[in-house]
Design a protein around this motif. Structure first.
Motif, PDB file in Angstrom:
ATOM      1  N   THR A 150       0.831  -1.184   0.000  1.00 37.81           N
ATOM      2  CA  THR A 150       0.000   0.000   0.000  1.00 37.81           C
ATOM      3  C   THR A 150       0.871   1.241   0.000  1.00 37.81           C
ATOM      4  OG1 THR A 150      -1.957   1.027   1.016  1.00 37.81           O
ATOM      5  CG2 THR A 150      -0.245   0.220   2.520  1.00 37.81           C
ATOM      6  N   VAL A 151       0.253   2.400   0.118  1.00 36.72           N
ATOM      7  CA  VAL A 151       0.964   3.673   0.221  1.00 36.72           C
ATOM      8  C   VAL A 151       0.949   4.106   1.683  1.00 36.72           C
ATOM      9  CG1 VAL A 151       0.614   4.459  -2.143  1.00 36.72           C
ATOM     10  CG2 VAL A 151      -1.198   4.806  -0.464  1.00 36.72           C
ATOM     11  N   PRO A 152       1.925   4.935   2.104  1.00 37.01           N
ATOM     12  CA  PRO A 152       2.037   5.291   3.529  1.00 37.01           C
ATOM     13  C   PRO A 152       0.761   5.838   4.145  1.00 37.01           C
ATOM     14  CG  PRO A 152       4.009   5.972   2.358  1.00 37.01           C
ATOM     15  CD  PRO A 152       3.052   5.486   1.316  1.00 37.01           C
ATOM     16  N   GLU A 153      -0.011   6.615   3.399  1.00 38.02           N
ATOM     17  CA  GLU A 153      -1.219   7.205   3.963  1.00 38.02           C
ATOM     18  C   GLU A 153      -2.296   6.183   4.302  1.00 38.02           C
ATOM     19  OE1 GLU A 153      -1.135   8.517  -0.499  1.00 38.02           O
ATOM     20  OE2 GLU A 153       0.302   8.086   1.112  1.00 38.02           O
ATOM     21  N   ASN A 154      -2.127   4.943   3.821  1.00 40.16           N
ATOM     22  CA  ASN A 154      -3.106   3.902   4.129  1.00 40.16           C
ATOM     23  C   ASN A 154      -2.646   2.936   5.220  1.00 40.16           C
ATOM     24  OD1 ASN A 154      -5.344   4.517   2.545  1.00 40.16           O
ATOM     25  ND2 ASN A 154      -4.543   3.472   0.747  1.00 40.16           N
ATOM     26  N   PHE A 155      -1.477   3.174   5.806  1.00 39.51           N
ATOM     27  CA  PHE A 155      -0.976   2.272   6.835  1.00 39.51           C
ATOM     28  C   PHE A 155      -1.951   2.164   8.007  1.00 39.51           C
ATOM     29  CE2 PHE A 155       3.543   0.701   6.723  1.00 39.51           C
ATOM     30  CZ  PHE A 155       3.625   0.705   5.346  1.00 39.51           C
ATOM     31  N   LYS A 156      -2.559   3.282   8.399  1.00 40.89           N
ATOM     32  CA  LYS A 156      -3.461   3.264   9.549  1.00 40.89           C
ATOM     33  C   LYS A 156      -4.674   2.382   9.305  1.00 40.89           C
ATOM     34  CE  LYS A 156      -2.181   7.760  11.504  1.00 40.89           C
ATOM     35  NZ  LYS A 156      -2.671   9.115  11.892  1.00 40.89           N
ATOM     36  N   LYS A 157      -5.062   2.245   8.024  1.00 41.28           N
ATOM     37  CA  LYS A 157      -6.197   1.379   7.705  1.00 41.28           C
ATOM     38  C   LYS A 157      -5.854  -0.096   7.846  1.00 41.28           C
ATOM     39  CE  LYS A 157      -8.289   4.515   4.259  1.00 41.28           C
ATOM     40  NZ  LYS A 157      -8.716   4.646   2.832  1.00 41.28           N
ATOM     41  N   LEU A 158      -4.564  -0.432   7.658  1.00 38.41           N
ATOM     42  CA  LEU A 158      -4.161  -1.836   7.618  1.00 38.41           C
ATOM     43  C   LEU A 158      -3.488  -2.329   8.892  1.00 38.41           C
ATOM     44  CD1 LEU A 158      -2.753  -2.092   3.969  1.00 38.41           C
ATOM     45  CD2 LEU A 158      -4.984  -2.818   4.803  1.00 38.41           C
ATOM     46  N   GLU A 159      -2.836  -1.455   9.637  1.00 38.34           N
ATOM     47  CA  GLU A 159      -2.064  -1.885  10.805  1.00 38.34           C
ATOM     48  C   GLU A 159      -2.880  -2.669  11.825  1.00 38.34           C
ATOM     49  OE1 GLU A 159      -0.339   1.807  12.007  1.00 38.34           O
ATOM     50  OE2 GLU A 159       1.552   1.430  10.946  1.00 38.34           O
ATOM     51  N   PRO A 160      -4.148  -2.291  12.106  1.00 40.44           N
ATOM     52  CA  PRO A 160      -4.926  -3.070  13.090  1.00 40.44           C
ATOM     53  C   PRO A 160      -5.204  -4.505  12.660  1.00 40.44           C
ATOM     54  CG  PRO A 160      -5.901  -0.902  12.732  1.00 40.44           C
ATOM     55  CD  PRO A 160      -4.888  -1.103  11.652  1.00 40.44           C
ATOM     56  N   LEU A 161      -5.002  -4.805  11.371  1.00 35.21           N
ATOM     57  CA  LEU A 161      -5.339  -6.132  10.856  1.00 35.21           C
ATOM     58  C   LEU A 161      -4.227  -7.146  11.089  1.00 35.21           C
ATOM     59  CD1 LEU A 161      -6.970  -4.911   7.530  1.00 35.21           C
ATOM     60  CD2 LEU A 161      -8.110  -5.529   9.655  1.00 35.21           C
ATOM     61  N   GLY A 162      -3.048  -6.664  11.478  1.00 33.68           N
ATOM     62  CA  GLY A 162      -1.969  -7.568  11.883  1.00 33.68           C
ATOM     63  C   GLY A 162      -1.325  -8.361  10.767  1.00 33.68           C
ATOM     64  N   ILE A 163      -1.255  -7.815   9.569  1.00 31.27           N
ATOM     65  CA  ILE A 163      -0.574  -8.505   8.471  1.00 31.27           C
ATOM     66  C   ILE A 163       0.640  -7.686   8.045  1.00 31.27           C
ATOM     67  CG2 ILE A 163      -2.663  -9.652   7.625  1.00 31.27           C
ATOM     68  CD1 ILE A 163      -2.910  -7.464   5.500  1.00 31.27           C
ATOM     69  N   PRO A 164       1.677  -8.320   7.481  1.00 36.40           N
ATOM     70  CA  PRO A 164       2.843  -7.567   7.002  1.00 36.40           C
ATOM     71  C   PRO A 164       2.443  -6.571   5.914  1.00 36.40           C
ATOM     72  CG  PRO A 164       3.306  -9.929   7.078  1.00 36.40           C
ATOM     73  CD  PRO A 164       1.839  -9.770   7.292  1.00 36.40           C
ATOM     74  N   ILE A 165       3.026  -5.360   5.972  1.00 36.58           N
ATOM     75  CA  ILE A 165       2.690  -4.305   5.026  1.00 36.58           C
ATOM     76  C   ILE A 165       3.975  -3.727   4.433  1.00 36.58           C
ATOM     77  CG2 ILE A 165       1.472  -2.122   4.691  1.00 36.58           C
ATOM     78  CD1 ILE A 165       0.086  -2.690   7.404  1.00 36.58           C
ATOM     79  N   VAL A 166       3.988  -3.548   3.115  1.00 36.89           N
ATOM     80  CA  VAL A 166       5.115  -2.917   2.433  1.00 36.89           C
ATOM     81  C   VAL A 166       4.613  -1.664   1.724  1.00 36.89           C
ATOM     82  CG1 VAL A 166       6.835  -3.140   0.593  1.00 36.89           C
ATOM     83  CG2 VAL A 166       6.400  -5.057   2.136  1.00 36.89           C
ATOM     84  N   ALA A 167       5.291  -0.543   1.946  1.00 38.70           N
ATOM     85  CA  ALA A 167       4.925   0.722   1.306  1.00 38.70           C
ATOM     86  C   ALA A 167       5.547   0.806  -0.080  1.00 38.70           C
ATOM     87  CB  ALA A 167       5.380   1.899   2.166  1.00 38.70           C
TER      88      ALA A 167
END
Length: 422
Positions: A150-167
């Motif tokens: 995803t893009v950095p501005e969407n990190f807050k939408k995904l962080e609570p879901l507990g999956i690895p995220i790459v910007a």
């Protein structure tokens, strides 16, 4: 004409006594067949989509160009970058069958991420980056997503879901920023070699795209490697074969979102098998569109109706020296009224205008227009694609209808989504 994919074709029929029908329509079973000759599709059941795209050799130079900065990815670097990204994903634990969310706007890196996931035999789940938290949560739950780009501005939408995220950065300049260091490292992580690749079959799931939800809430559409290979061959490559000019000279402006089947089919896959250049724009802005067409000598501009209306309106306010590179504008995804078409044709008399029809469920394959010097029909969505069959049926009785009738359109062919009983 409204449309709905339904491959279970009944045998009821209307009376056809003493009526002569064209050869492409059978009054016995109500099936319309394409006027185009059937095309050969790969018969090897283990020939995956990414291998298919890169199996087409060409002399293309620039594959993807960022419209705002001019940073680009050459064709010589495209496949190595896909393999490197696949290796980086492999090292981060992504494996065959895993579902990877792409919550991304358009960028020159979108096709690389998309194809790298498929190299692993994993599944891509594209989603509109403007989706709400509840929409994202629904798709993650539906698909079983285990990894996300995803893009950095969407990190807050995904962080609570507990999956690895790459910007993912927008362009080459972003690779220098710390927040994109993980992505940057994946770009140079090494090559995902042949010996590491899993066995991928054409019938394996490649992507899960969400439909527009015309008949209710948005629904996941499961597309296989075979579906997407059929799309590349029956939609993008077939259309290119109809024209005399070289694909290598074509420059496409990618404003349509790549998370949608229309943009995905062209800009993340099909055109990259032809050697054409794709100018990538993050979002639609009519002034930026004008600048990009003139700056990069864009020849082809796929649009949806609101873009076409804005283009026509904007063109009336400038002199005739602009947009002279345009050869063709094509419209899809929604119907156009006659006044909008005529306004465009009068404003751009030097530009070929065509329409097409396809759905997420048919992997964007359906019909496509084609004009000649002697014959053109701007209001038509064109002829049925090669290898495709159709029926037009009565809304209430499901009785099939002959040419000239109005009803519901049913499609059948190799591009129709997985688990449809064709």
């Amino acid at each position: 004409m409204a449309a709905n994919v339904n491959c279970d074709m009944p045998h009821n029929r209307i009376s056809t006594t003493l009526i002569t029908y064209p050869h492409w329509y059978s009054p016995k079973n109500g099936i319309y067949r394409s006027k185009h000759p059937a095309l050969d599709l790969p018969k090897d059941p283990f020939f995956d989509l990414v291998s298919f795209v890169f199996s087409h050799r060409h002399n293309g130079v620039s594959a993807l160009v960022d419209s705002s900065t001019g940073s680009s990815i050459s064709y010589s670097k495209l496949q190595p970058l896909v393999k490197s990204m696949a290796y980086g994903l492999h090292k981060m634990g992504v494996s065959q069958g895993d579902v990877v969310l792409l919550l991304l706007p358009n960028s020159i890196y979108y096709p690389i991420v998309f194809m790298s996931v498929l190299c692993l035999g994993a599944v891509v789940a594209p989603l509109n980056p403007l989706s709400t938290i509840s929409e994202i949560q629904k798709q993650i739950k539906d698909c079983g997503v285990s990894f996300a780009f995803t893009v950095p501005e969407n990190f807050k939408k995904l962080e609570p879901l507990g999956i690895p995220i790459v910007a993912v950065p927008e362009n080459e300049e972003g690779l220098k920023l710390d927040c994109f260091s993980c992505f940057s490292n994946m770009m140079i992580s090494g090559e995902f070699g042949f010996y590491m690749r899993p066995v991928i079959q054409q019938d394996d799931t490649a992507a899960i795209l969400y439909s527009s939800g015309t008949t209710g809430v948005s629904k996941g559409v499961v597309l296989t490697h075979k579906n997407l290979i059929s799309m590349v061959e029956l939609f993008v490559r077939f259309e290119a074969s109809q024209y005399e000019y070289s694909c290598l000279n074509n420059v496409f402006l990618a404003v349509l979102p790549m998370f949608h089947v229309y943009g995905l089919s062209l800009f993340a896959l099909g055109l990259l098998s032809l050697g054409s250049t794709v100018i990538v724009m993050r979002k639609f802005d009519i002034d930026e569109v004008f600048n990009a067409i003139d700056k990069y000598k864009v020849t082809h501009f796929p649009v949806v109706p609101p873009m076409m209306t804005a283009l026509t309106k904007r063109a009336k306010g400038v002199n005739g020296s602009h947009l002279q590179s345009l050869i063709q504008v094509s419209s899809g995804a929604a119907p156009l009224n006659e006044s909008v078409i005529q306004d465009f044709v009068q404003t751009f008399p030097h530009v070929d205008f065509i329409q097409g029809y396809g759905m997420t469920e048919s992997t964007a394959v359906g019909t496509r227009g084609f004009n000649t010097e002697k014959l053109h029909n701007y209001s038509s969505v064109g002829l049925l694609a090669p290898n495709m069959e159709a029926r037009v049926v009565d809304w209430s009785s499901d009785a099939f209808l002959p040419p000239g009738s109005s009803g519901e359109l049913w499609l059948r062919g190799p591009a129709i989504m997985k688990d449809c009983p064709c």
